[in-house]
Design an enzyme around this catalytic site. Structure first.
Site, PDB file in Angstrom:
ATOM      1  N   CYS A  55       7.827   2.984  -8.497  1.00  0.00           N
ATOM      2  CA  CYS A  55       6.671   3.478  -7.743  1.00  0.00           C
ATOM      3  C   CYS A  55       6.705   5.012  -7.660  1.00  0.00           C
ATOM      4  O   CYS A  55       6.456   5.658  -8.670  1.00  0.00           O
ATOM      5  CB  CYS A  55       6.584   2.790  -6.392  1.00  0.00           C
ATOM      6  SG  CYS A  55       4.893   2.772  -5.771  1.00  0.00           S
TER       7      CYS A  55
ATOM      8  N   HIS B 281       6.576  -2.797  -7.889  1.00  0.00           N
ATOM      9  CA  HIS B 281       7.919  -2.964  -7.320  1.00  0.00           C
ATOM     10  C   HIS B 281       8.562  -4.237  -7.875  1.00  0.00           C
ATOM     11  O   HIS B 281       8.386  -5.313  -7.298  1.00  0.00           O
ATOM     12  CB  HIS B 281       7.836  -3.098  -5.802  1.00  0.00           C
ATOM     13  CG  HIS B 281       7.412  -1.854  -5.110  1.00  0.00           C
ATOM     14  ND1 HIS B 281       8.291  -1.052  -4.414  1.00  0.00           N
ATOM     15  CD2 HIS B 281       6.198  -1.270  -5.007  1.00  0.00           C
ATOM     16  CE1 HIS B 281       7.628  -0.021  -3.905  1.00  0.00           C
ATOM     17  NE2 HIS B 281       6.355  -0.122  -4.243  1.00  0.00           N
TER      18      HIS B 281
ATOM     19  N   GLU C 179      11.488  -5.175  -7.657  1.00  0.00           N
ATOM     20  CA  GLU C 179      12.531  -5.701  -6.760  1.00  0.00           C
ATOM     21  C   GLU C 179      12.034  -6.839  -5.873  1.00  0.00           C
ATOM     22  O   GLU C 179      12.816  -7.697  -5.455  1.00  0.00           O
ATOM     23  CB  GLU C 179      13.132  -4.570  -5.910  1.00  0.00           C
ATOM     24  CG  GLU C 179      12.236  -3.976  -4.815  1.00  0.00           C
ATOM     25  CD  GLU C 179      11.318  -2.865  -5.296  1.00  0.00           C
ATOM     26  OE1 GLU C 179      11.054  -2.785  -6.507  1.00  0.00           O
ATOM     27  OE2 GLU C 179      10.851  -2.078  -4.446  1.00  0.00           O
TER      28      GLU C 179
HETATM   29  N1  GLN Z   1       3.573   7.491  -2.262  1.00  0.00           N
HETATM   30  C1  GLN Z   1       3.241   6.936  -3.522  1.00  0.00           C
HETATM   31  C2  GLN Z   1       1.874   6.283  -3.524  1.00  0.00           C
HETATM   32  O1  GLN Z   1       1.342   5.979  -2.491  1.00  0.00           O
HETATM   33  C3  GLN Z   1       4.308   5.941  -3.970  1.00  0.00           C
HETATM   34  C4  GLN Z   1       4.392   4.726  -3.103  1.00  0.00           C
HETATM   35  C5  GLN Z   1       5.674   3.946  -3.275  1.00  0.00           C
HETATM   36  O2  GLN Z   1       6.656   4.455  -3.823  1.00  0.00           O
HETATM   37  N2  GLN Z   1       5.687   2.725  -2.785  1.00  0.00           N
HETATM   38  O3  GLN Z   1       1.323   6.058  -4.562  1.00  0.00           O
END
Ligand code: GLN
Length: 539
Positions: free
Chosen positions: A384, A510, A512
């Protein structure tokens, strides 16, 4: 099976005794016996969900397929049971009140004074049994957050009492998880705190059916007898839960203590054959007898609380075991990393993972770490925000776009290489408004991720507002940073991967959240394999 059976799990004496793990372990044992089980968590706090909480408050925010932002215990439930949970599996006091207040405004209680009893407790009861109506489950395990005696959990406890009374004892049982402290000075395990916490439950009209006693040392027959006598339970309902080496030992320890058999007996259900748990045991054998060992730097900004990255840590355990590899995580604060010290901080690692995150703090350190992994050909996994910093780094240092940035940290940047998604631009509210939950992704053949998944169509869970800006894609691909995975409907880039690097992968989703004991995640597995190769090459 006809009547759905309900198990409530409460906690006494202190928090953090592992109600989530006990619930997940019981769920695992019952499902291994062929029952269809789900687990839900009721949390006493006022936030509608944990999505707006800082991870230091409450650990990781876990995201389900349907895009619910939930308590991290739901991650344990999914990892143990290998079953998806949903929005319905995590309910907070805030959500209960929100539902009741919405109904009040809609006129559902016209003419009535809306009160904690019966309106709030009725809403809780409805939510307790809601999943029972889906017809998908034989047993529903409900973990009540907090400890018995907390003022804020009183309506949950009262609703639980009423549910037990309404459903009858053979359809609804209460397991009380409690602590039996060991006093070194006298060399004794002490039962008094448990007696008090059971009395507290009795004051609320609830007699627990089973006691699960957490302790550092084994509890002997004498102590079991004493607990049974003073807490009103048969001696075979006093279950010992001794500290385990890994949370994944707990289902087998509970099996040994016959927790599952006691539950089935109380429900008048046939005990049947003892579950084999073959895969589970194989997993534990591999976990405890690794052939390889690697050291991974986990670069993040909430590193003082490892629960903030719970699913990532568990993902390494599952994929580590399947690769017969012990994965040592070194928790590195991104705020400590600068160009001058990056080699010193990260140099000794076999792989570098850059964690998800929000806001400006620590971002430059993450960018520096991504550069170090790229230039030194160290296996890299960005999740992310971890992908976003890898893109910014590549933009700045390979494409020469000196001002490359995310509009999250630099709203006025001339090179908005990571930008707010179109659908996000009009959104001002914070709770539950990100791009959340499962989305499909199509993988490019010939990439490392395609090889890892062994398929071109995948689905993964998201939690973000910002995205790679496709206007820059051609420039990136020309220089060897490929969009290896793209959303087939929206064309959003979901995975980037570097050519000419042993393993440099970043995902907007994600992975995970979908790693399970019986199904280690292919990307964690691919990353671990690359790290093992990297280590062997260094020798
Ligand atoms: N802050 C970033 C976004 O909103 C990444 C979010 C995250 O790592 N879950 O896109």
């Amino acid at each position: 099976m006809g009547q759905v059976k309900y198990v409530f799990v409460t906690g006494g004496v202190t928090s953090s005794l592992g109600k989530g793990i006990i619930s997940a372990s019981l769920g695992k044992l019952l499902s291994a016996r062929g029952l269809r089980v789900t687990i839900q968590k009721f949390d006493p706090y006022i936030n509608i969900d944990p999505g707006t909480l800082n991870p230091y408050e409450h650990g990781e925010c876990y995201v389900t397929e349907d895009g619910a932002e939930t308590d991290l215990d739901l991650g344990h439930y999914e990892r143990f049971l290998a079953e998806n949970t949903s929005q319905k599996n995590n309910v907070t006091t805030g959500r209960i009140y929100n539902n009741v207040i919405t109904k009040e405004r809609e006129g559902e209680y016209l003419g009535k004074t809306v009160q904690v009893i019966p309106h709030i407790t009725d809403e809780i009861k409805r939510s307790f049994i809601a999943l029972g109506y889906t017809g998908n489950y034989d047993v529903i395990i409900t973990e009540i957050g907090g400890s018995v005696g907390d003022i804020e959990s009183l309506p949950f406890i009262e609703a639980m009492r009423q549910t037990k009374w309404e459903l009858g004892h053979e359809n609804c049982i209460v397991i009380h998880l409690t602590l039996i402290p060991y006093l070194k000075a006298v060399g004794e395990l002490k039962t008094k705190p448990t007696q008090h916490s059971v009395k507290k439950l009795l004051e609320s009209g609830i007699q627990p059916d089973i006691l699960v006693c957490r302790s550092e040392r084994a509890i002997n027959t004498e102590i079991r007898k004493k607990l049974a006598l003073f807490c009103n339970v048969p001696i075979n309902s006093v279950i010992s839960s001794i500290d385990a080496k890994t949370i994944y030992d707990v289902p087998l320890l509970m099996r040994k203590e016959k927790l599952d058999e006691r539950v089935l007996e109380l429900f008048n259900l046939p005990i049947g054959e003892e579950p084999g748990l073959v895969y589970w045991k194989e997993f534990l054998t591999k976990l405890k007898n690794p052939v390889h060992e690697i050291k991974i730097a986990l670069v993040g900004k909430y590193i003082d609380l490892h629960d903030a990255y719970k699913s990532i840590a568990e993902g390494f355990i599952h994929a580590g075991a399947s690769n017969e590899c012990k994965v040592n995580i070194n928790w590195v604060s991104s705020e400590d990393i600068e160009s001058e010290n990056v080699a010193e901080i990260l140099g000794e690692h076999d792989g570098i993972l850059i964690a998800p995150g929000f806001g400006e703090r620590g971002v430059e350190g993450k960018i520096t770490a991504a550069k170090y992994a790229r230039e030194n050909k160290i296996p890299f996994f960005g999740i992310c925000l971890g992908l976003q910093v890898a893109i910014i780094e590549f933009g700045r240092n390979v494409l020469g776009l000196k001002n490359a940035a995310s509009t999250e940290t630099d709203p006025q940047t001339k090179e908005p290489i990571i930008d707010l998604m179109e659908e996000q631009k009009k959104i001002t509210k914070k709770g539950g408004t990100m791009r959340l939950g499962a989305y499909p992704c199509t993988l490019k053949e010939g990439t490392k991720v395609f090889e890892a998944y062994g398929s071109s169509e995948i689905s993964e869970r998201h939690r973000h507002r910002y995205e790679f800006n496709n206007e820059y894609l051609e420039k990136f691909e020309n220089k060897g940073m490929l969009a290896a995975g793209v959303n087939p409907d929206s064309n959003l880039v979901e995975i980037m991967e570097l050519k000419n690097h042993p393993w440099y992968v970043g995902t907007q989703f994600h992975p995970e959240y979908k790693s399970r004991v019986v199904e280690p995640h292919p990307l964690f597995s691919g990353f671990i394999k690359a790290a093992i190769n990297h280590k062997n090459k260094k020798k």
